[in-house]
Design an enzyme around this catalytic site. Structure first.
Site, PDB file in Angstrom:
ATOM      1  N   ASN A 115      -8.403   8.505   0.119  1.00 21.87           N
ATOM      2  CA  ASN A 115      -7.917   7.407   0.962  1.00 21.87           C
ATOM      3  C   ASN A 115      -6.626   7.750   1.699  1.00 21.87           C
ATOM      4  O   ASN A 115      -6.187   6.996   2.563  1.00 21.87           O
ATOM      5  CB  ASN A 115      -7.773   6.113   0.161  1.00 21.87           C
ATOM      6  CG  ASN A 115      -6.566   6.089  -0.745  1.00 21.87           C
ATOM      7  OD1 ASN A 115      -6.141   7.123  -1.270  1.00 21.87           O
ATOM      8  ND2 ASN A 115      -6.016   4.914  -0.966  1.00 21.87           N
ATOM      9  N   ARG A 126      -7.969   2.650  11.910  1.00 15.86           N
ATOM     10  CA  ARG A 126      -8.126   2.424  10.471  1.00 15.86           C
ATOM     11  C   ARG A 126      -9.288   1.456  10.223  1.00 15.86           C
ATOM     12  O   ARG A 126      -9.511   0.515  10.994  1.00 15.86           O
ATOM     13  CB  ARG A 126      -6.825   1.866   9.870  1.00 15.86           C
ATOM     14  CG  ARG A 126      -5.662   2.813  10.036  1.00 15.86           C
ATOM     15  CD  ARG A 126      -4.361   2.224   9.551  1.00 15.86           C
ATOM     16  NE  ARG A 126      -4.317   2.161   8.089  1.00 15.86           N
ATOM     17  CZ  ARG A 126      -3.279   1.655   7.412  1.00 15.86           C
ATOM     18  NH1 ARG A 126      -2.245   1.151   8.061  1.00 15.86           N
ATOM     19  NH2 ARG A 126      -3.301   1.637   6.095  1.00 15.86           N
ATOM     20  N   SER A 141      -6.663   2.681  -5.951  1.00 20.12           N
ATOM     21  CA  SER A 141      -5.349   2.015  -6.028  1.00 20.12           C
ATOM     22  C   SER A 141      -5.393   0.738  -6.862  1.00 20.12           C
ATOM     23  O   SER A 141      -4.844  -0.299  -6.467  1.00 20.12           O
ATOM     24  CB  SER A 141      -4.838   1.698  -4.611  1.00 20.12           C
ATOM     25  OG  SER A 141      -4.857   2.829  -3.785  1.00 20.12           O
ATOM     26  N   ASP A 143       0.406   6.568  -2.685  1.00 15.58           N
ATOM     27  CA  ASP A 143       1.664   6.736  -1.951  1.00 15.58           C
ATOM     28  C   ASP A 143       2.600   7.663  -2.713  1.00 15.58           C
ATOM     29  O   ASP A 143       3.207   8.575  -2.147  1.00 15.58           O
ATOM     30  CB  ASP A 143       2.330   5.379  -1.713  1.00 15.58           C
ATOM     31  CG  ASP A 143       1.584   4.533  -0.700  1.00 15.58           C
ATOM     32  OD1 ASP A 143       0.742   5.086   0.043  1.00 15.58           O
ATOM     33  OD2 ASP A 143       1.823   3.321  -0.650  1.00 15.58           O
ATOM     34  N   LYS A 175       9.659   1.134   8.888  1.00 15.41           N
ATOM     35  CA  LYS A 175       8.499   0.381   8.398  1.00 15.41           C
ATOM     36  C   LYS A 175       8.781  -0.230   7.032  1.00 15.41           C
ATOM     37  O   LYS A 175       8.398  -1.375   6.759  1.00 15.41           O
ATOM     38  CB  LYS A 175       7.291   1.323   8.335  1.00 15.41           C
ATOM     39  CG  LYS A 175       5.987   0.678   7.869  1.00 15.41           C
ATOM     40  CD  LYS A 175       4.855   1.694   7.947  1.00 15.41           C
ATOM     41  CE  LYS A 175       3.560   1.155   7.376  1.00 15.41           C
ATOM     42  NZ  LYS A 175       2.945   0.120   8.220  1.00 15.41           N
ATOM     43  N   ARG A 187      -3.233  11.724   5.999  1.00 11.42           N
ATOM     44  CA  ARG A 187      -2.161  12.341   5.224  1.00 11.42           C
ATOM     45  C   ARG A 187      -2.580  13.651   4.558  1.00 11.42           C
ATOM     46  O   ARG A 187      -1.718  14.499   4.295  1.00 11.42           O
ATOM     47  CB  ARG A 187      -1.636  11.349   4.184  1.00 11.42           C
ATOM     48  CG  ARG A 187      -0.823  10.220   4.815  1.00 11.42           C
ATOM     49  CD  ARG A 187      -0.433   9.157   3.806  1.00 11.42           C
ATOM     50  NE  ARG A 187       0.504   8.196   4.412  1.00 11.42           N
ATOM     51  CZ  ARG A 187       0.892   7.066   3.827  1.00 11.42           C
ATOM     52  NH1 ARG A 187       0.411   6.745   2.636  1.00 11.42           N
ATOM     53  NH2 ARG A 187       1.748   6.251   4.424  1.00 11.42           N
ATOM     54  N   LYS A 202      -4.827   6.243   5.985  1.00 12.77           N
ATOM     55  CA  LYS A 202      -3.509   5.610   5.947  1.00 12.77           C
ATOM     56  C   LYS A 202      -2.879   5.652   7.346  1.00 12.77           C
ATOM     57  O   LYS A 202      -3.580   5.753   8.356  1.00 12.77           O
ATOM     58  CB  LYS A 202      -2.632   6.317   4.911  1.00 12.77           C
ATOM     59  CG  LYS A 202      -3.136   6.168   3.478  1.00 12.77           C
ATOM     60  CD  LYS A 202      -2.901   4.773   2.951  1.00 12.77           C
ATOM     61  CE  LYS A 202      -3.181   4.669   1.466  1.00 12.77           C
ATOM     62  NZ  LYS A 202      -2.821   3.340   0.929  1.00 12.77           N
TER      63      LYS A 202
END
Length: 427
Positions: free
Chosen positions: A336, A123, A197, A313, A411, A344, A340
């Site tokens: 984005n 990342r 975000s 998300d 998590k 995704r 992640k």
């Protein structure tokens, strides 16, 4: 790491009490550690991401005690470390710990090695490192340039003017903002590119305000002025329920059954993922917002086209909800997703296809045409907690769904599947 098979499930109905927000919990822990005075955190998340933050702060000498379900943090009234100590911090896959700690540890006096799991090393972190070094920080890549692991030598930040890339993650800007009040001079930040975000920056600014620091932000969050200031404990801080976690249960309530009510967030939530309720309504669900609860009940669901850059998300939940809607759903401006816990966009394309959907994946968008009937499938979670939770909803489609690694939900929501099962009406 045993697989878990869910369904078929007729509906999820009832009441859910949410775990504390990860985004609020880790920000509040760091601010409490740097503040003057003792802070009592009520309803903090107990998950992998907060565990690594707690372990790191303890290793740095911060006194944190558990009091029932609450945590008390004795702040050090300044930089986390001033005694020249050295420490190695392993921060797993917790971006909300790794990135803010990278910035915070440039303050004070010490030397620190920061690392994580292999995916964390993939990342990006260069936008944050470049901004911090522009303010005088001493940070070295000890592996591949632009990625963890890092060596941070705490020497303090000079302050002044700096630009930061906002196109990949709002966590870079959040991390800079949290550290900036303890710089030697006022910090003026300009955001380069389209900030993703943005609602997560609202959380950051709100929490900084609660700890006594007021940031001046230009409309649209193009620039920020952060004064030199000390953080002061608010004494007691309630951590809202996790709005991202709420999306799975609200979506389930919208599909079929008598509806679901989530407790711990409400109409005045500071979390951007509350905007998921607007998407639910646009798709045809019935949504009711109260001060401390939100309810979702079934309606005739239809596909939509929406720019969900502000709630990436929650956008994952929308992608799975599209399986139950009439017509096509298109989700735009979600590049984005690729940086992640996994890529995704690629992962969602593959796994929705297993269930029978026809999916078009673009650089920063996803188009989903739902099947007439879902197919049973074994879903790869890629070790990503949100993949596991959002694909649990497919069991509401009258088929069995097997998740290859359900334990990854630890998590942010360790007992997610226990809660899911407690609400499930099975044939």
């Amino acid at each position: 790491m045993r697989p878990l098979t869910l369904g078929p499930v007729r509906s999820l109905s009832g009441d859910v009490r949410l775990p504390g927000s990860k985004s609020i919990s880790n920000r509040a822990l760091l601010l409490a550690a740097m503040a003057e005075g003792r802070t009592r955190l009520v309803n903090p998340l107990r998950g992998d991401d907060t565990r690594v933050m707690l372990d790191a702060l303890a290793l740095l000498g911060i006194n944190i005690a558990q009091d029932g379900e609450d945590l008390t943090v004795d702040g050090v009234n300044g930089p986390l470390v001033t005694d020249g100590r050295r420490a190695q911090l392993h921060l797993g896959l917790a971006g909300t710990a790794f990135r803010p700690l990278t910035a915070a540890l440039t303050l004070g006096n010490g030397e620190f090695e920061l690392d994580g799991v292999p995916r964390m090393r993939e990342r990006p972190i260069a936008p944050l490192v470049e901004a911090l070094t522009g303010l005088g920080a001493d940070i070295e890549y000890t592996g591949v340039a632009g990625h963890a692991p890092l060596r941070v030598r705490g020497r303090g930040l000079n302050g002044g003017d700096v630009a930061i890339d906002g196109t990949l993650s709002s966590q870079f800007l959040t991390s800079l903002l949290l550290a900036a009040p303890l710089a030697g001079e006022e910090v003026n930040v300009t955001v380069a590119g389209e900030l993703v975000s943005k609602p997560y920056i609202d959380i950051t600014l709100d929490l900084m305000r609660r700890f006594g620091v007021e940031v001046e932000a230009e409309p649209g969050y193009r620039a920020f002025r952060i004064p030199v200031a000390d953080y002061r404990s608010p004494g007691r801080l309630l951590v809202e329920g996790d709005a991202s976690a709420a999306t799975y249960f609200l979506a389930a309530g919208a599909i079929r059954g008598e509806g679901v009510r989530v407790h711990g967030i409400g109409a005045d939530s500071i979390q951007g993922d509350l905007a998921f309720t607007d998407v639910l309504q646009a798709m045809g669900a019935r949504v009711t917002r109260h001060a401390e609860t939100i309810e979702a009940a079934p309606g005739r669901l239809r596909g939509i086209q929406a720019d969900l850059n502000h709630i990436p998300d929650a956008a994952m939940t929308v992608a799975v909800l599209a399986l139950f809607a009439e017509g096509r759903t298109r989700i735009d401006n979600i590049y984005n997703w690729r940086v992640k816990e996994t890529d995704r966009l690629d992962a969602m394309t593959r796994e929705l296809g297993k269930l029978g959907a026809v999916v078009e994946e673009g650089r920063d968008y996803l188009v989903i045409d739902p099947p007439a009937e879902l197919r049973p499938a074994t879903i790869s979670t890629y070790g990503d907690h949100r993949m596991a939770m959002c694909f649990s909803l497919a069991a509401l489609g009258g088929v069995s769904v097997t998740l290859d690694n359900p334990d990854c939900v630890a998590k942010t929501f360790p007992d997610y599947f226990e809660v899911f099962s407690s609400l499930a009406d099975r044939p």
